[in-house]
Scaffold this active site. Sequence first.
Site, short mmCIF file in Angstrom:
data_model
loop_
_atom_site.label_atom_id
_atom_site.label_comp_id
_atom_site.label_asym_id
_atom_site.label_seq_id
_atom_site.Cartn_x
_atom_site.Cartn_y
_atom_site.Cartn_z
N VAL A 52 39.77 27.70 129.29
CA VAL A 52 41.59 27.82 128.79
C VAL A 52 42.94 27.16 128.91
CG1 VAL A 52 41.52 26.42 131.16
CG2 VAL A 52 41.67 29.00 131.58
N TYR A 53 41.72 26.35 128.53
CA TYR A 53 43.16 25.02 128.25
C TYR A 53 43.97 25.98 127.04
CZ TYR A 53 40.80 21.92 130.76
OH TYR A 53 39.91 20.73 132.16
#
Length: 324
Positions: A52-53
């Site tokens: 998700v980064y």
Amino acid sequence: MRHRNLGRSGITVPPIVFGGNVFGWTLDKAASFRILDRLSEVGLTAIDTADVYSAWVPGNQGGESEAIIGEWLAARGNRAKLTILTKVGMQVGPRDAEGNGPKHAVGLSRRWIMASVDASLKRLRTDVIDLYQAHKDDPETPLEETLSAFADLIKAGKVRAIGASNYSAPRLQEALETSAKLDLPRYETMQPQYNLMEREGFEAELGPLCAREGVGVINYYALASGFLSGKYRSAADYGKSPRGGGMAKYLTPRGHAVLDALDAVAQEARATPAQVALAWLLAKPVVSAPIASATNDAQIDDLVKAASLTLSPAAVAKLDAASA
């Protein structure tokens, strides 16, 4: 640099794990490469990231951090020298305008894990993830389904060991019991929020559970988003970083007492407040290796010095009392 064990996984890491959320966020590709080169030089060779980064950045979709790390690994040809930690379960699948999505293609369902691991491996340009972590609990998916999927990834050689993040103590206990009952791989690590300003939630239940079960703790926000570095002393300091606006919650009488204690211990130890804050964590037997980030060489030097800084029992007690 002496390494520490990650639970019972057989994997060891330096005393500080580097937080890769900065790659593709506060650091562009070129700056990320420079930081990664420096980390490799000084021996901070464990990198924590997530699929998700950094989806929160306008224009990003998630996966940017993994992609930058993967490009760097390919360019340097040094994958064998790095320990790569990433996560699944926070990034979710496609949803419609009402926010509805395919129930079994998100979170920690088998279908989502299997798709996500291949996407992460592709971005990271590697054949294996050293530690694959459940980014947050998914109460809608049975633990047996999640752990069985992870077991298959280990059997396939795509993952070496598994960990969890943001689980409550009861849910971690249930996961460990499920693994033991069904003879499945267990979560070898827990990634909670834990630092001098955020103690109560971890120390009450989760920390003791990890200590009893031999689960390694790789806590995030080790420096409380930079507050424990001492650079935020008043509202006038908020503009010093993108995280500055979140410092108001820490600039309380207790927060100032912690900064005063850090300053005093740092002066005695000839160290910086950031080094002392990390060394306090390393003095806690339950902590395997705190996660901390850096965006320049000076901050990396802080991490290196913290890794070898041993606080006296009196210094630890002083910090314990100030942050109680």
